[in-house]
Write an enzyme that holds these catalytic residues in place. Structure first.
Site, PDB file in Angstrom:
ATOM      1  N   ARG A  43      32.544  39.770 -48.451  1.00 30.57           N
ATOM      2  CA  ARG A  43      33.168  39.701 -49.763  1.00 30.57           C
ATOM      3  C   ARG A  43      34.470  40.503 -49.729  1.00 30.57           C
ATOM      4  O   ARG A  43      34.738  41.221 -48.787  1.00 30.57           O
ATOM      5  CB  ARG A  43      32.222  40.243 -50.843  1.00 30.57           C
ATOM      6  CG  ARG A  43      31.505  41.499 -50.440  1.00 30.57           C
ATOM      7  CD  ARG A  43      31.257  42.442 -51.572  1.00 30.57           C
ATOM      8  NE  ARG A  43      32.494  42.835 -52.223  1.00 30.57           N
ATOM      9  CZ  ARG A  43      33.341  43.750 -51.735  1.00 30.57           C
ATOM     10  NH1 ARG A  43      33.119  44.344 -50.567  1.00 30.57           N
ATOM     11  NH2 ARG A  43      34.443  44.062 -52.400  1.00 30.57           N
ATOM     12  N   GLY A  44      35.246  40.344 -50.808  1.00 27.78           N
ATOM     13  CA  GLY A  44      36.582  40.921 -50.842  1.00 27.78           C
ATOM     14  C   GLY A  44      37.579  39.863 -50.429  1.00 27.78           C
ATOM     15  O   GLY A  44      37.385  39.164 -49.424  1.00 27.78           O
ATOM     16  N   ALA A  45      38.648  39.717 -51.216  1.00 23.36           N
ATOM     17  CA  ALA A  45      39.596  38.620 -50.977  1.00 23.36           C
ATOM     18  C   ALA A  45      40.112  38.567 -49.535  1.00 23.36           C
ATOM     19  O   ALA A  45      40.082  37.502 -48.905  1.00 23.36           O
ATOM     20  CB  ALA A  45      40.751  38.705 -51.977  1.00 23.36           C
TER      21      ALA A  45
ATOM     22  N   ARG B 242      33.392  30.204 -53.133  1.00 21.42           N
ATOM     23  CA  ARG B 242      33.790  31.235 -54.106  1.00 21.42           C
ATOM     24  C   ARG B 242      35.096  30.786 -54.760  1.00 21.42           C
ATOM     25  O   ARG B 242      36.182  31.062 -54.256  1.00 21.42           O
ATOM     26  CB  ARG B 242      34.017  32.600 -53.432  1.00 21.42           C
ATOM     27  CG  ARG B 242      32.819  33.294 -52.840  1.00 21.42           C
ATOM     28  CD  ARG B 242      31.761  33.714 -53.837  1.00 21.42           C
ATOM     29  NE  ARG B 242      32.211  34.586 -54.904  1.00 21.42           N
ATOM     30  CZ  ARG B 242      32.409  35.900 -54.828  1.00 21.42           C
ATOM     31  NH1 ARG B 242      32.244  36.536 -53.680  1.00 21.42           N
ATOM     32  NH2 ARG B 242      32.755  36.606 -55.877  1.00 21.42           N
TER      33      ARG B 242
ATOM     34  N   GLN C 239      28.865  47.199 -56.117  1.00 19.72           N
ATOM     35  CA  GLN C 239      29.732  47.307 -54.943  1.00 19.72           C
ATOM     36  C   GLN C 239      30.369  48.686 -54.828  1.00 19.72           C
ATOM     37  O   GLN C 239      30.628  49.173 -53.732  1.00 19.72           O
ATOM     38  CB  GLN C 239      30.827  46.236 -54.979  1.00 19.72           C
ATOM     39  CG  GLN C 239      30.324  44.819 -54.862  1.00 19.72           C
ATOM     40  CD  GLN C 239      30.174  44.153 -56.225  1.00 19.72           C
ATOM     41  OE1 GLN C 239      29.856  44.811 -57.212  1.00 19.72           O
ATOM     42  NE2 GLN C 239      30.403  42.863 -56.292  1.00 19.72           N
TER      43      GLN C 239
ATOM     44  N   ASP D  71      41.258  39.449 -56.832  1.00 16.44           N
ATOM     45  CA  ASP D  71      40.968  38.206 -56.121  1.00 16.44           C
ATOM     46  C   ASP D  71      42.010  37.134 -56.365  1.00 16.44           C
ATOM     47  O   ASP D  71      42.110  36.182 -55.594  1.00 16.44           O
ATOM     48  CB  ASP D  71      39.587  37.694 -56.535  1.00 16.44           C
ATOM     49  CG  ASP D  71      38.478  38.543 -55.934  1.00 16.44           C
ATOM     50  OD1 ASP D  71      37.876  38.090 -54.945  1.00 16.44           O
ATOM     51  OD2 ASP D  71      38.236  39.654 -56.422  1.00 16.44           O
TER      52      ASP D  71
ATOM     53  N   ASN E  94      39.897  40.411 -61.259  1.00 14.96           N
ATOM     54  CA  ASN E  94      39.188  41.308 -60.346  1.00 14.96           C
ATOM     55  C   ASN E  94      37.747  41.435 -60.830  1.00 14.96           C
ATOM     56  O   ASN E  94      37.364  40.864 -61.857  1.00 14.96           O
ATOM     57  CB  ASN E  94      39.878  42.675 -60.290  1.00 14.96           C
ATOM     58  CG  ASN E  94      39.337  43.543 -59.158  1.00 14.96           C
ATOM     59  OD1 ASN E  94      39.209  43.083 -58.030  1.00 14.96           O
ATOM     60  ND2 ASN E  94      39.022  44.794 -59.457  1.00 14.96           N
ATOM     61  N   LYS E  95      36.958  42.177 -60.116  1.00 14.64           N
ATOM     62  CA  LYS E  95      35.538  42.316 -60.430  1.00 14.64           C
ATOM     63  C   LYS E  95      35.336  42.705 -61.891  1.00 14.64           C
ATOM     64  O   LYS E  95      36.087  43.483 -62.446  1.00 14.64           O
ATOM     65  CB  LYS E  95      34.919  43.371 -59.516  1.00 14.64           C
ATOM     66  CG  LYS E  95      33.418  43.509 -59.630  1.00 14.64           C
ATOM     67  CD  LYS E  95      32.698  42.186 -59.442  1.00 14.64           C
ATOM     68  CE  LYS E  95      33.004  41.526 -58.118  1.00 14.64           C
ATOM     69  NZ  LYS E  95      32.349  40.205 -57.964  1.00 14.64           N
TER      70      LYS E  95
END
Length: 361
Positions: A56-58, A99, A206, A247, A257-258
Site C-alpha cells: 500500500r501507499g501510492a 485500487r 496504518q 494518493d 489521502n487516507k
C-alpha cells in the site's frame, strides 16, 4: 518467511525477485508483529495484495504495478504484436481495478503501456525485456523522487520541530524514505532532533502499525496519538508543521489521502500550523479538475465493526460508512511538496511550472 535478526529498514518494501520471477513485498497486514516477505507470481496474487493492502501507499503501489504488468507480459503467449497487445491490455485493466483512488497505479500501468507501443516493431521477447527495464527504472526513480521530496520538505522546518503525520507515507509506502516521512528521515541523518507525532489512523491503523513502527525502528522520537487527539496536541503547542502523503492530487490542488486527513488539515488551520502534502509529480492528475471528481474507494463494514477486536464492537446490522480516503480542500493546504519544489496556490499554475521543470530533464 520471517527473519528475527533484521529490522524493518533492512528489507525492500517492493522489489523484483529475478530468480523467482516474482514481485517481492513486505506483507504489511502482518506488521508490526511479524515481518513476512511475499513472493507473488500470478496476477490474482498481485491484485489481491494491492486490494488487501498487503502492499500500500501510492509510490509502492505504482512500483508494484510496473513489476506486476511486466510479470504478466512474461506469461503472454503470442507470436505477433496485435495479440500480445490485446492480452497486455487485459492484464493492465485487471490490475488497474484493484485500487481506483491511487493514481500511481494507473500511472505506472500507462507508462508501461507506452513502452509496449513504442516497441511495437520489435519482437515480443524484446518488448517484454523493455518492460523489464522500465519496471526497474520506475523503482529506482521512486527512491530518487522520495529523497528529493525530503530535501524540499526539510527547507520548510527547523531543528527540534514537532511534526505530525497521518496514515503511513513512509518507507513502507514507497521503496525508500517515503514521501511525508522523507524530511523526517533526512533530518535524522543531519541531527535535527525532530519530535514526531503519528496519528493511529482508524480503521486500519496504518499510523499505529506502520508509521510508529518504522520510525521507532529507525531511532526517531515518535509519539503515537489516537486520531481524535491531534487537535489537542496542536493546542498544546507541540506541533510546528504537518506532513502527509496523498494518493491523488487534482489540478486545483485538492488532495485525496487516507480518511481523517481533512480533519487534521482543519485543525491545523485553526491553530495556524502549516499543513504540507508530500506528492511525487506522478500523483498529480491534471485530468482531474477538483477533489469532487476523485473516485473514493468504499471499504468493507467489518474493518470498522470487527477488525482488531476479539469480539464485535458494534451492534449487528448497524449501517457503516467506511470510505478509504477523504478530500482535503486546497485552501487548507499550505504547500504541496514535490521532487521539483514546493507548489503553492494558485495550484494549477504552480503545477504547470513544476511540469515545465520536469520536461527540461
Amino acid at each position: 518467511m520471517s527473519e528475527k535478526m533484521k529490522t524493518i529498514m533492512d528489507y525492500d518494501t517492493v522489489a523484483l525477485d529475478e530468480e523467482r520471477h516474482a514481485l517481492a513485498i513486505i506483507d504489511q497486514t502482518q506488521l508490526p508483529y511479524r515481518t513476512e516477505i511475499l513472493y507473488l507470481t500470478t496476477q490474482k496474487e498481485i491484485w489481491n495484495a494491492i486490494y488487501l493492502l498487503q502492499v500500500r501507499g501510492a509510490p509502492a503501489i505504482g512500483v508494484s504495478a510496473a513489476i506486476g504488468i511486466y510479470l504478466a507480459a512474461r506469461e503472454i503467449q503470442a507470436d505477433h504484436f496485435e495479440e500480445f497487445y490485446r492480452q497486455f491490455q487485459e492484464a493492465k485493466d485487471y490490475l488497474d481495478s484493484s485500487r481506483p483512488t491511487a493514481v500511481n497505479l494507473s500511472w505506472a500501468l500507462k507508462r508501461q503501456e507506452q513502452v509496449v507501443l513504442a516497441n511495437r516493431e520489435r519482437s515480443v521477447p524484446e518488448i517484454v525485456e523493455a518492460l523489464h527495464q522500465e519496471a526497474l527504472n520506475i523503482r529506482e526513480e521512486d527512491i530518487r523522487v522520495c529523497r528529493a521530496i525530503g530535501e524540499n520538505g526539510l527547507t520548510l522546518v527547523k531543528p527540534g520541530d514537532g511534526l505530525l503525520t497521518h496514515c503511513n507515507a513512509g518507507k513502507l509506502a514507497a521503496v525508500k524514505y517515503g514521501t511525508a516521512t522523507a524530511p523526517m528521515y533526512l533530518g535524522q541523518e543531519r541531527g535535527y532532533g525532530f519530535r514526531i507525532y503519528a496519528d493511529e489512523t482508524r480503521p486500519l491503523l496504518q499510523g499505529a502499525r506502520l508509521t510508529a513502527y518504522e520510525l521507532q525502528e529507525s531511532g526517531l522520537d515518535v509519539t503515537l496519538l489516537c486520531d481524535n487527539m491531534s487537535a489537542a496536541a496542536m493546542r498544546n503547542g507541540w506541533i510546528n508543521a504537518v506532513f502527509v502523503g496523498c494518493d491523488r492530487v487534482a489540478a486545483n490542488g485538492d488532495t485525496a489521502n487516507k480518511i481523517g486527513t481533512s480533519l487534521v488539515a482543519l485543525a491545523a488551520k485553526r491553530y495556524h500550523i502549516p499543513f504540507y502534502v508530500c506528492a511525487p509529480t506522478s500523483t498529480i492528475d491534471m485530468e482531474t479538475a477538483t477533489g469532487g471528481d476523485i473516485h473514493i474507494e468504499q471499504r468493507k463494514d467489518y474493518e470498522v465493526t470487527e477488525m482488531w477486536y476479539e469480539r464485535r464492537m458494534a451492534p449487528e446490522g448497524v449501517k457503516v460508512f467506511n470510505p478509504a480516503f477523504d478530500v482535503t480542500d486546497n485552501d487548507l493546504i499550505t504547500g504541496i511538496v514535490t521532487e521539483y519544489g514546493v507548489a503553492k496556490a494558485p495550484y494549477k499554475e504552480a503545477f504547470e511550472e513544476i511540469f515545465r521543470k520536469k520536461m527540461k530533464e
